[in-house]
Write an enzyme that holds these catalytic residues in place. Structure first.
Site, PDB file in Angstrom:
ATOM      1  N   TYR A 142     -26.340  -6.124 -27.236  1.00 56.38           N
ATOM      2  CA  TYR A 142     -25.449  -7.149 -26.692  1.00 56.38           C
ATOM      3  C   TYR A 142     -25.223  -6.843 -25.207  1.00 56.38           C
ATOM      4  CZ  TYR A 142     -21.105  -9.879 -26.225  1.00 56.38           C
ATOM      5  OH  TYR A 142     -20.137 -10.768 -25.825  1.00 56.38           O
ATOM      6  N   GLY A 189     -22.935  -6.445 -23.139  1.00 57.49           N
ATOM      7  CA  GLY A 189     -21.915  -5.509 -22.704  1.00 57.49           C
ATOM      8  C   GLY A 189     -22.169  -4.059 -23.081  1.00 57.49           C
ATOM      9  N   LYS A 190     -23.216  -3.778 -23.858  1.00 58.00           N
ATOM     10  CA  LYS A 190     -23.488  -2.410 -24.283  1.00 58.00           C
ATOM     11  C   LYS A 190     -24.001  -1.575 -23.107  1.00 58.00           C
ATOM     12  CE  LYS A 190     -22.615  -3.642 -28.548  1.00 58.00           C
ATOM     13  NZ  LYS A 190     -21.314  -3.357 -29.156  1.00 58.00           N
ATOM     14  N   ASN A 191     -23.991  -0.258 -23.288  1.00 56.63           N
ATOM     15  CA  ASN A 191     -24.524   0.618 -22.241  1.00 56.63           C
ATOM     16  C   ASN A 191     -25.962   0.255 -21.902  1.00 56.63           C
ATOM     17  OD1 ASN A 191     -22.089   1.832 -23.055  1.00 56.63           O
ATOM     18  ND2 ASN A 191     -22.821   3.855 -22.441  1.00 56.63           N
ATOM     19  N   LEU A 192     -26.754  -0.057 -22.917  1.00 56.19           N
ATOM     20  CA  LEU A 192     -28.077  -0.654 -22.719  1.00 56.19           C
ATOM     21  C   LEU A 192     -27.995  -2.061 -23.282  1.00 56.19           C
ATOM     22  CD1 LEU A 192     -31.037  -0.448 -21.861  1.00 56.19           C
ATOM     23  CD2 LEU A 192     -31.577   0.340 -24.177  1.00 56.19           C
TER      24      LEU A 192
END
Length: 365
Positions: free
Chosen positions: A183, A185-188
């Site tokens: 998603y 907003g995730k770190n990746l």
């Protein structure tokens, strides 16, 4: 000064050329599903996770659901999940027809408490699904030990923990399988919905891939009642552009978190606890405060963006009312849901922004 809860702008500005190049590369090929980009990203992400196989899927929920389905977990089975997590963890269990069985977290780490797991195991239990919440690794050794003693599968929910390590070993490599969300907003994060399931089991990887491709092992040959959940070429290309920078971006999050931990000094605030075994990647920096509503308003009024993870615990969500739980059944999860507040945490935060957050939290009375 205004500090948003999250901003993608610093990262997107830095990676502008790589992301545009990824788009042009896919667009010029006119090949958008199950192509070279997907294969290249799967290989790179499997290596990043120290596992043999990665299967790109449509989102993080499907990454977990397809893993459970491939392990033949379904109707009449039970899967142990933490009572404090995002609802996708439980939905994955529900969607394969099994029953999510909630186990309370450790109030200090917010993650599932291994000492409480065995009391929840029954003859119907098939798997344990630990969630590395907020990018904080679970205590995996006792979880794996319990699973082996009772003949249970372990499916890690790594949706918020790309690159986090437990005792020096990257999460996602401990269980029978692990699900990741990409998603945005995730770190990746992708530039849309995306996910992946990783595993060291080749047969399991093949089943997961077939299940996500309408149950087909080759075109028009369907061996399972499958789903349509595949990582498309465009998102795979974007993820490949970002992956080489993930370690650097995670390290910056650690530096921001360290400044918060060292700088926030307000007796009303409970700061995150990091066990000796953990190397978090700080997807979320979640504090606790008994006066959360007042703190939230104060921070927002003074230019500090916040979020709440998660204000209604799963067992009290309306969609799970048929399970018959009432307030008080999982008191630790309920306390966290009423007191947790997340502070700004994103790659590219400036020193002035970090200082403003710290000073504003400290000035709350």
């Amino acid at each position: 000064m205004k500090v948003p809860f999250v901003s993608f702008l610093p990262m997107e500005k830095e990676l502008d050329k790589e992301l545009r190049s990824a788009f042009e590369r896919v667009f010029s090929r006119s090949w958008y599903i199950e192509g070279a980009e997907d294969q290249e990203f799967e290989k790179a992400f499997a290596e990043f996770c120290s596992v043999r196989f990665c299967v790109g899927v449509g989102n993080g929920l499907d990454a977990l659901m397809l893993a459970l389905k491939a392990l033949d977990i379904g109707k009449g089975d039970e899967v142990i999940v933490p009572s404090n997590t995002y609802i996708a963890t439980a939905l994955a269990v529900t969607y394969v027809g099994a029953l999510p069985v909630f186990v309370e977290p450790d109030i200090k780490t917010f993650n599932i408490d291994p000492s409480k797991i065995e009391n929840a195991i029954t003859a119907k239990t098939r798997a344990i699904m630990p969630v590395h919440l907020y990018g904080q690794p679970c205590d995996m050794d006792p979880i794996i030990k319990i699973a082996k003693e009772h003949g249970l599968y372990v499916v890690e929910d790594c949706a918020q923990a790309h690159g986090a390590k437990y005792k020096g070993r990257v999460i996602g490599s401990f269980g029978d399988a692990a699900g990741f969300s990409f998603y945005p907003g995730k770190n990746l994060g992708a530039l849309g919905d995306a996910g992946a399931t990783v595993t060291n089991n080749e047969d399991l990887a093949n089943v997961i891939r077939a299940l996500g491709n309408y149950g087909s092992d080759y075109k028009y040959h369907h061996i399972y009642l499958g789903n349509n959940s595949r990582l498309d070429e465009m998102q795979a290309a974007f993820l490949s552009a970002k992956l080489p920078h993930l370690a650097k971006m995670n390290e910056e999050r650690r530096k921001i978190a360290l400044k918060y931990l060292e700088g926030i000094n307000n007796k009303q605030i409970v700061l995150p606890f990091v066990p000796d075994y953990a190397e978090p990647v700080w997807h979320i920096f979640g504090i606790r405060c008994d006066r959360r509503a007042e703190l939230e308003k104060y921070l927002n009024d003074n230019g500090v963006g916040t979020n709440k993870h998660y204000p209604i615990p799963i067992h009290l969500q309306e969609c799970y009312k048929d399970l018959g739980y009432v307030e008080g059944d999982f008191p630790i999860a309920e306390v966290i849901s009423k007191t947790e507040l997340s502070l700004p945490m994103y790659y590219g935060m400036t020193e002035h922004e970090i200082d403003h957050v710290i000073n504003t939290v400290n000035s709350f009375k």
